[in-house]
Design an enzyme around this catalytic site. Structure first.
Site, PDB file in Angstrom:
ATOM      1  N   SER A  81       0.860  -1.151  -0.124  1.00  0.00           N
ATOM      2  CA  SER A  81       0.164   0.026   0.447  1.00  0.00           C
ATOM      3  C   SER A  81       0.967   1.181   0.163  1.00  0.00           C
ATOM      4  O   SER A  81       0.427   2.220  -0.479  1.00  0.00           O
ATOM      5  CB  SER A  81      -1.139   0.207   0.883  1.00  0.00           C
ATOM      6  OG  SER A  81      -0.012   0.282   1.992  1.00  0.00           O
ATOM      7  N   LYS A 120       0.987   3.943   7.224  1.00  0.00           N
ATOM      8  CA  LYS A 120       0.194   5.263   6.375  1.00  0.00           C
ATOM      9  C   LYS A 120       1.283   6.817   6.619  1.00  0.00           C
ATOM     10  O   LYS A 120       1.350   7.110   7.039  1.00  0.00           O
ATOM     11  CB  LYS A 120      -0.986   4.873   6.447  1.00  0.00           C
ATOM     12  CG  LYS A 120      -1.654   4.274   6.163  1.00  0.00           C
ATOM     13  CD  LYS A 120      -1.419   3.624   4.044  1.00  0.00           C
ATOM     14  CE  LYS A 120      -2.324   2.246   4.585  1.00  0.00           C
ATOM     15  NZ  LYS A 120      -1.887   1.098   4.957  1.00  0.00           N
TER      16      LYS A 120
END
Lengths: 193, 193
Positions: free
Chosen positions: B114, B151
DNA sequence: TTGACAACAGAACAAACGTTCTTTATATTG
DNA sequence: CAATATAAAGAACGTTTGTTCTGTTGTCAA
């Protein structure tokens, strides 16, 4: 025992800043205690646990294990979140993990973005093992026409070529010499604070 | 001046073996001289040349330059290639570069893709400094609904959100708790041989 | 309640340490 | 040849260091 790991932490932090293990008097400050003899007792236990050792002159120096970092295997998931177990257990020394043969290993700062699609960015530090041969598919540091360049080694019509990992850059088809300087075995990136 | 480089060599050799700079008395042996005051004079000159320095406690420690080796391959550069910085020192050169506060630093293996667009791949090892706060734009290890995730931290309409660096993944807008586990300060990748 | 043990504190001391100052030998240079 | 700089030796000394030994305090189990 349990407090010793706290003392070890403080010693590691001190060492990271000052690159030596100071006198017992100074360690009283670092540990937050008042007794030199107790400092000695602590260091002796840390030595038994193989985090530090003594030179023949009696000076304390760190061992490899002193530099080990806790490693949480598969605790973090960058994809879809998944339940996780607590972090514990394993320890890693970053340098040992990356460098097998110190004498043949060199660090090279990457310039440019010709390998971004391989996850190699401008400013990253490449860990390169110097050798003259490489396999197809290896990422190599090659010397093409007296220039160093980091590319993937490939073969095309029987000739070696160097593929960038960025469509904006051309494939290098060396006419003349293609000298391999080394092979990429690791990558290190530091984010600025 | 000319002899000082010989003394520096001996000091570097001693340091490579014992990882510290010993007492003046011991340095007399190392340097092959008989006078402590002359040892001090030598060290002072080496300090002026920025090879060593002193802690506030007066202990001698090496500087970065102490570990730098003369690299035979001079700066070859052009196009999109690289610059060479060779380093000596068997261990903890890379470690030192990445870790400021050992006690707060932990290693976490990244799972999933991701964050590929940020040059972070599956299997990379994230160097994470544990702390509870982060700035907008930092790449963080966050605990969202009891799950760890790596993230970029951002803000949207006054609320914190977590952005992946891969269009195939959704932005995470945590309802409820968003707890920061730590901030990404480094990245290590090992290529298999 | 006592006894044992762990976690420290504190004092005492010789040996080691860093510093400063003075002296000596060897080159260099004009 | 003299002046000068460099490279070192050596002594003197107050401070710091590591070490050892003896206390003190808190905890916990019997």
């Amino acid at each position: 025992m349990s407090k010793d790991s706290e003392y070890l932490n403080r010693l590691q932090d001190y060492y990271a800043e000052w690159k030596n293990i100071p006198s017992y008097a100074k360690l009283c400050e670092v540990f937050g205690i008042a007794s030199k003899s107790w400092v000695k007792a602590i260091l002796t236990r840390l030595a038994d646990a193989d985090f530090i050792e003594r030179t023949p002159d009696g000076r304390w120096i760190p061992t490899r294990q002193f530099f080990s970092r806790p490693h949480a295997e598969s605790t973090v998931q960058a994809g879809m979140p998944v339940s996780v177990t607590a972090t514990q257990g394993e320890y890693f020394v970053i340098d040992e993990m990356l460098v097998d043969t110190p004498s043949k290993t060199t660090l090279i700062t990457v310039k440019g973005d010709s390998m971004v699609d391989a996850g190699i960015q401008d400013g990253d530090v490449a860990v390169v093992e110097k050798r003259l041969t490489a396999n197809i598919g290896d990422i190599v540091v090659a010397i093409v026409d007296n220039d160093f360049t980091l590319k993937t080694l490939d073969k095309e019509n029987g000739a070696f070529i160097l593929r960038p990992a960025n469509p904006a850059y051309p494939v290098i088809r060396p006419q003349g010499t293609l000298e391999i300087f080394g092979v990429l075995i690791g990558l290190v990136r530091k984010y600025k604070r």
